[in-house]
Design an enzyme around this catalytic site. Structure first.
Site, PDB file in Angstrom:
ATOM      1  N   ASP A 180       0.837  -1.206   0.000  1.00  0.00           N
ATOM      2  CA  ASP A 180       0.000   0.000   0.000  1.00  0.00           C
ATOM      3  C   ASP A 180       0.870   1.254   0.000  1.00  0.00           C
ATOM      4  OD1 ASP A 180      -2.300   1.480   0.025  1.00  0.00           O
ATOM      5  OD2 ASP A 180      -2.700   1.239   2.159  1.00  0.00           O
ATOM      6  N   ASN A 204     -10.583  -2.459  -6.077  1.00  0.00           N
ATOM      7  CA  ASN A 204      -9.760  -1.614  -6.955  1.00  0.00           C
ATOM      8  C   ASN A 204     -10.404  -1.382  -8.329  1.00  0.00           C
ATOM      9  OD1 ASN A 204      -6.516  -2.849  -5.750  1.00  0.00           O
ATOM     10  ND2 ASN A 204      -7.724  -1.092  -5.082  1.00  0.00           N
TER      11      ASN A 204
HETATM   12  C1  FPP Z   1      -1.544   0.114  -3.470  1.00  0.00           C
HETATM   13  O1  FPP Z   1      -1.191   1.466  -3.508  1.00  0.00           O
HETATM   14  C2  FPP Z   1      -1.022  -0.619  -4.612  1.00  0.00           C
HETATM   15  C3  FPP Z   1      -1.761  -1.212  -5.599  1.00  0.00           C
HETATM   16  C4  FPP Z   1      -3.232  -1.166  -5.610  1.00  0.00           C
HETATM   17  C5  FPP Z   1      -1.143  -1.888  -6.741  1.00  0.00           C
HETATM   18  C6  FPP Z   1       0.106  -2.687  -6.477  1.00  0.00           C
HETATM   19  C7  FPP Z   1       0.794  -2.903  -7.749  1.00  0.00           C
HETATM   20  C8  FPP Z   1       2.127  -2.898  -7.925  1.00  0.00           C
HETATM   21  C9  FPP Z   1       3.111  -2.738  -6.855  1.00  0.00           C
HETATM   22  C10 FPP Z   1       2.608  -3.044  -9.323  1.00  0.00           C
HETATM   23  C11 FPP Z   1       3.166  -4.319  -9.764  1.00  0.00           C
HETATM   24  C12 FPP Z   1       2.792  -5.529  -9.054  1.00  0.00           C
HETATM   25  C13 FPP Z   1       3.203  -6.766  -9.392  1.00  0.00           C
HETATM   26  C14 FPP Z   1       2.816  -7.901  -8.539  1.00  0.00           C
HETATM   27  C15 FPP Z   1       4.021  -7.043 -10.575  1.00  0.00           C
HETATM   28  P1  FPP Z   1      -2.344   2.565  -3.607  1.00  0.00           P
HETATM   29  O2  FPP Z   1      -2.565   2.878  -5.042  1.00  0.00           O
HETATM   30  O3  FPP Z   1      -3.559   2.090  -2.883  1.00  0.00           O
HETATM   31  O4  FPP Z   1      -1.664   3.757  -2.864  1.00  0.00           O
HETATM   32  P2  FPP Z   1      -2.356   4.884  -1.966  1.00  0.00           P
HETATM   33  O5  FPP Z   1      -3.015   4.170  -0.816  1.00  0.00           O
HETATM   34  O6  FPP Z   1      -1.227   5.740  -1.533  1.00  0.00           O
HETATM   35  O7  FPP Z   1      -3.351   5.586  -2.836  1.00  0.00           O
END
Ligand code: FPP
Length: 250
Positions: A21, A69
């Site tokens: 996250d 998401n």
């Molecule tokens: C959460 O941060 C992250 C995600 C929803 C996506 C995770 C994806 C990756 C790390 C990319 C690649 C993954 C793989 C397995 C190849 P957020 O967007 O919720 O952040 P925020 O809470 O700060 O808005």
């Protein structure tokens, strides 16, 4: 002593699960678009996977995309899917070289065609690998998984394949998408949020939780090692009594 050397290697968790996250906030702090954070999140995934394999962790599960998401703006979803496809394709060789098996849990059929296809190809290609199982939770939510299990159990009872009296903990486990994978002993969440967000609700019944303020793109193997040291300093009693402390678990 380095953080890695503080780890007791014969008391490793077999399964570590991570709620990645903070990608969006990481990007925002630098005045960039959210996608910039996801792109940098890939480096954190790579380093964490390598660190886990290097230690001898058997199962690593990453929450990459939740059912919820899908509510994000289409532009972010499309770019994330594109990033997933490219990363999986690019990293398949590394997974092969490191004897890592790729697995996925979630409503995989709901992923865009190309993403689904590439994912399945990488899963098939790495199926014989045995050092570590890397599970990506994609279009996953625990309530989706438990509802699906209940439906399938009900159907099997209706079809006469199962007797309702046979339903117990271990039978339910067989109907979950994590069937055959031990429950995670350790659940990590980054970015200073103290929530489970619909992730592995059944499986984390006795997991130790580790929260860090680091935003996911900044997470590296040393942070994983630190979480394991913290885990090893805890007293796991599974609702029972520990001989050494004689304390009752709440
Ligand atoms: C959460 O941060 C992250 C995600 C929803 C996506 C995770 C994806 C990756 C790390 C990319 C690649 C993954 C793989 C397995 C190849 P957020 O967007 O919720 O952040 P925020 O809470 O700060 O808005």
């Amino acid at each position: 002593m380095s953080i890695k050397n503080q780890i007791i290697t014969d008391r490793l968790p077999r399964h570590v699960a991570i709620i990645m996250d903070g990608n969006g906030r990481w990007a925002k702090k630098q005045g960039k678009l959210r996608m910039f954070g996801h792109q940098h999140g890939v480096a954190a995934v790579r380093d964490t996977v390598e660190g886990a394999a290097e230690l001898g962790i058997e199962y690593l599960t990453l929450y990459a995309f939740s059912t919820e998401n899908w509510n994000r703006p289409a532009i972010e979803i499309n770019a994330l899917m594109e990033l997933l496809v490219n990363t999986i394709s690019k990293e398949t060789k590394t997974l092969m070289d490191n004897n890592i098996r790729l697995n996925a849990i979630g409503d995989i059929e709901s992923l865009p065609g190309r993403c689904n296809k590439n994912l399945k190809a990488a899963i098939d290609k790495t199926a014989g690998n045995s050092r570590m199982t890397l599970t990506l939770a994609l279009s996953y939510s625990s309530r989706w998984e438990i509802t699906r299990a209940i439906k399938n159990i009900a159907q099997d009872v209706k079809d006469g394949k199962l007797n309702a009296t046979e339903i117990n903990d271990s039978l339910v486990e067989k109907y979950l998408t994590t069937a055959g994978i031990p429950d995670p002993e350790l659940l990590i969440r980054t970015s200073g949020e103290y929530r489970v967000s619909n992730f592995l609700l059944w499986q984390i019944a006795y997991s130790e939780f580790y929260f860090t303020n680091k935003l996911w793109p900044d997470f590296r193997r040393e942070d994983l090692f630190e979480s394991i040291v913290s885990y090893q300093n805890r007293d796991r009693r599974f609702g029972g009594v520990n001989e050494s402390t004689n304390a009752k678990h709440a």
